[in-house]
Design a protein around this motif. Structure first.
Motif, PDB file in Angstrom:
ATOM      1  N   VAL A  21      -8.615  29.077  -3.328  1.00  0.00           N
ATOM      2  CA  VAL A  21      -8.139  30.452  -3.439  1.00  0.00           C
ATOM      3  C   VAL A  21      -9.083  31.273  -4.314  1.00  0.00           C
ATOM      4  N   ALA A  22      -9.539  30.698  -5.425  1.00  0.00           N
ATOM      5  CA  ALA A  22     -10.479  31.405  -6.295  1.00  0.00           C
ATOM      6  C   ALA A  22     -11.792  31.684  -5.553  1.00  0.00           C
ATOM      7  N   ALA A  23     -12.251  30.711  -4.792  1.00  0.00           N
ATOM      8  CA  ALA A  23     -13.480  30.909  -4.027  1.00  0.00           C
ATOM      9  C   ALA A  23     -13.280  31.969  -2.943  1.00  0.00           C
ATOM     10  N   LEU A  24     -12.101  31.972  -2.310  1.00  0.00           N
ATOM     11  CA  LEU A  24     -11.801  32.994  -1.306  1.00  0.00           C
ATOM     12  C   LEU A  24     -11.830  34.389  -1.914  1.00  0.00           C
ATOM     13  N   ARG A  25     -11.264  34.524  -3.086  1.00  0.00           N
ATOM     14  CA  ARG A  25     -11.237  35.833  -3.749  1.00  0.00           C
ATOM     15  C   ARG A  25     -12.634  36.315  -4.113  1.00  0.00           C
ATOM     16  N   GLY A  26     -13.587  35.404  -4.212  1.00  0.00           N
ATOM     17  CA  GLY A  26     -14.959  35.778  -4.529  1.00  0.00           C
ATOM     18  C   GLY A  26     -15.783  36.190  -3.321  1.00  0.00           C
ATOM     19  N   LEU A  27     -15.243  36.003  -2.123  1.00  0.00           N
ATOM     20  CA  LEU A  27     -15.967  36.367  -0.906  1.00  0.00           C
ATOM     21  C   LEU A  27     -15.928  37.875  -0.678  1.00  0.00           C
ATOM     22  N   PRO A  28     -16.870  38.386   0.097  1.00  0.00           N
ATOM     23  CA  PRO A  28     -16.784  39.793   0.506  1.00  0.00           C
ATOM     24  C   PRO A  28     -15.477  40.032   1.259  1.00  0.00           C
ATOM     25  N   ARG A  29     -14.978  41.244   1.174  1.00  0.00           N
ATOM     26  CA  ARG A  29     -13.663  41.593   1.703  1.00  0.00           C
ATOM     27  C   ARG A  29     -13.479  41.183   3.171  1.00  0.00           C
ATOM     28  N   ARG A  30     -14.382  41.525   4.046  1.00  0.00           N
ATOM     29  CA  ARG A  30     -14.193  41.268   5.467  1.00  0.00           C
ATOM     30  C   ARG A  30     -14.201  39.772   5.767  1.00  0.00           C
ATOM     31  N   GLN A  31     -15.063  39.011   5.086  1.00  0.00           N
ATOM     32  CA  GLN A  31     -15.080  37.557   5.275  1.00  0.00           C
ATOM     33  C   GLN A  31     -13.762  36.960   4.814  1.00  0.00           C
ATOM     34  N   ARG A  32     -13.284  37.382   3.645  1.00  0.00           N
ATOM     35  CA  ARG A  32     -12.015  36.886   3.118  1.00  0.00           C
ATOM     36  C   ARG A  32     -10.872  37.221   4.071  1.00  0.00           C
ATOM     37  N   ASP A  33     -10.828  38.462   4.562  1.00  0.00           N
ATOM     38  CA  ASP A  33      -9.771  38.865   5.486  1.00  0.00           C
ATOM     39  C   ASP A  33      -9.762  37.979   6.730  1.00  0.00           C
TER      40      ASP A  33
ATOM     41  N   ARG B 135      -7.377  33.866   9.900  1.00  0.00           N
ATOM     42  CA  ARG B 135      -7.698  32.832  10.894  1.00  0.00           C
ATOM     43  C   ARG B 135      -7.132  31.474  10.514  1.00  0.00           C
ATOM     44  N   TYR B 136      -7.334  31.056   9.272  1.00  0.00           N
ATOM     45  CA  TYR B 136      -6.981  29.685   8.902  1.00  0.00           C
ATOM     46  C   TYR B 136      -5.688  29.566   8.107  1.00  0.00           C
ATOM     47  N   TYR B 137      -5.349  30.560   7.300  1.00  0.00           N
ATOM     48  CA  TYR B 137      -4.102  30.448   6.548  1.00  0.00           C
ATOM     49  C   TYR B 137      -2.915  30.826   7.424  1.00  0.00           C
ATOM     50  N   LEU B 138      -3.045  31.935   8.150  1.00  0.00           N
ATOM     51  CA  LEU B 138      -1.955  32.327   9.048  1.00  0.00           C
ATOM     52  C   LEU B 138      -2.102  31.709  10.435  1.00  0.00           C
ATOM     53  N   ASP B 139      -3.209  30.993  10.651  1.00  0.00           N
ATOM     54  CA  ASP B 139      -3.446  30.282  11.903  1.00  0.00           C
ATOM     55  C   ASP B 139      -3.420  31.219  13.116  1.00  0.00           C
ATOM     56  N   LEU B 140      -4.055  32.378  12.974  1.00  0.00           N
ATOM     57  CA  LEU B 140      -4.141  33.323  14.076  1.00  0.00           C
ATOM     58  C   LEU B 140      -5.374  33.001  14.911  1.00  0.00           C
TER      59      LEU B 140
ATOM     60  N   ALA C  99     -20.316  30.479   2.910  1.00  0.00           N
ATOM     61  CA  ALA C  99     -20.266  30.917   1.510  1.00  0.00           C
ATOM     62  C   ALA C  99     -19.201  30.146   0.737  1.00  0.00           C
ATOM     63  N   LEU C 100     -18.070  29.867   1.376  1.00  0.00           N
ATOM     64  CA  LEU C 100     -16.988  29.108   0.741  1.00  0.00           C
ATOM     65  C   LEU C 100     -17.452  27.691   0.432  1.00  0.00           C
ATOM     66  N   ALA C 101     -18.121  27.057   1.375  1.00  0.00           N
ATOM     67  CA  ALA C 101     -18.627  25.694   1.159  1.00  0.00           C
ATOM     68  C   ALA C 101     -19.624  25.676   0.011  1.00  0.00           C
ATOM     69  N   THR C 102     -20.511  26.646  -0.025  1.00  0.00           N
ATOM     70  CA  THR C 102     -21.502  26.724  -1.102  1.00  0.00           C
ATOM     71  C   THR C 102     -20.822  26.914  -2.449  1.00  0.00           C
ATOM     72  N   SER C 103     -19.862  27.809  -2.502  1.00  0.00           N
ATOM     73  CA  SER C 103     -19.147  28.082  -3.749  1.00  0.00           C
ATOM     74  C   SER C 103     -18.391  26.855  -4.251  1.00  0.00           C
ATOM     75  N   LEU C 104     -17.733  26.149  -3.340  1.00  0.00           N
ATOM     76  CA  LEU C 104     -16.966  24.969  -3.740  1.00  0.00           C
ATOM     77  C   LEU C 104     -17.872  23.813  -4.146  1.00  0.00           C
ATOM     78  N   GLU C 105     -19.019  23.698  -3.515  1.00  0.00           N
ATOM     79  CA  GLU C 105     -19.976  22.651  -3.894  1.00  0.00           C
ATOM     80  C   GLU C 105     -20.540  22.904  -5.281  1.00  0.00           C
ATOM     81  N   GLU C 106     -20.763  24.154  -5.625  1.00  0.00           N
ATOM     82  CA  GLU C 106     -21.287  24.486  -6.947  1.00  0.00           C
ATOM     83  C   GLU C 106     -20.311  24.118  -8.066  1.00  0.00           C
ATOM     84  N   LYS C 107     -19.016  24.138  -7.778  1.00  0.00           N
ATOM     85  CA  LYS C 107     -17.999  23.825  -8.788  1.00  0.00           C
ATOM     86  C   LYS C 107     -17.830  22.326  -8.997  1.00  0.00           C
TER      87      LYS C 107
END
Length: 180
Positions: free
Chosen positions: A123-135, A140-145, A171-179
């Motif tokens: 969730v923290a990594a998602l919040r760090g993404l650009p708005r359109r990517q996060r949306d 797509r994956y949380y609401l499974d649309l 970007a999410l994979a990169t961010s999570l790998e860095e942590k």
């Protein structure tokens, strides 16, 4: 609004008032909990998320008589929630300097059961993404649309959704790998 199945001022066929009210009630029963969860991805405060969803249903009910395609009403409602969350965050940036920090919400039983350390990192990594990517990723994956439903909700092309999802996942994979 025409693209989401809501009439302008034309003379097209719309829902009758009782059918419009029934549509709002049915959508509330089916979508309210998921919409609060969706809003929580965009705002920190559970109360604010609930208020945003309530406002979305108020706005939907005001215009429900103008809906000509009830199948697309859920996408219209999700787009209202996403837009309200964006507006909430935009207004919040201005007032952030002038208010005390928000008190962390007590997690609900549902959140407590599902909470894990990895989820909060995501969730923290998602919040760090650009708005359109996060949306796109959240819808797509949380609401499974489907990609098409995400495109309808956000008012963009399916190819744009695919691009934003791909870039967001990278970007999410990169961010999570860095942590780690």
């Amino acid at each position: 609004m025409e693209s989401v199945g809501v009439l302008g001022s034309g003379a097209r066929e719309a829902l009758a008032a009782p059918a419009a009210d029934a549509l709002v009630v049915d959508l509330f029963a089916a979508e309210a909990t998921r919409l609060v969860s969706l809003a929580r991805f965009f705002v920190e405060d559970r109360t604010a998320a609930e208020d945003l969803v309530q406002e979305a249903f108020i706005r939907l009910s005001r215009n429900a008589h103008r809906i000509r395609d009830p199948e697309r009403a859920a996408a219209y409602l999700r787009s209202i929630v996403v837009n309200l969350a964006r507006d909430h965050n935009r207004r919040g940036l201005v007032s952030l300097r002038h208010r005390p920090p928000a008190v962390v919400d007590e997690p609900s039983a549902e959140e407590t059961a599902a909470a894990r350390e990895s989820r909060s990192e995501v969730v923290a990594a998602l919040r760090g993404l650009p708005r359109r990517q996060r949306d796109c990723l959240v819808l797509r994956y949380y609401l499974d649309l489907s990609v098409e439903e995400v495109a309808t909700t956000l008012g963009i092309s399916t190819n744009s959704v695919k691009t934003h999802v791909q870039r967001g996942m990278r970007a999410l994979a990169t961010s999570l790998e860095e942590k780690r």
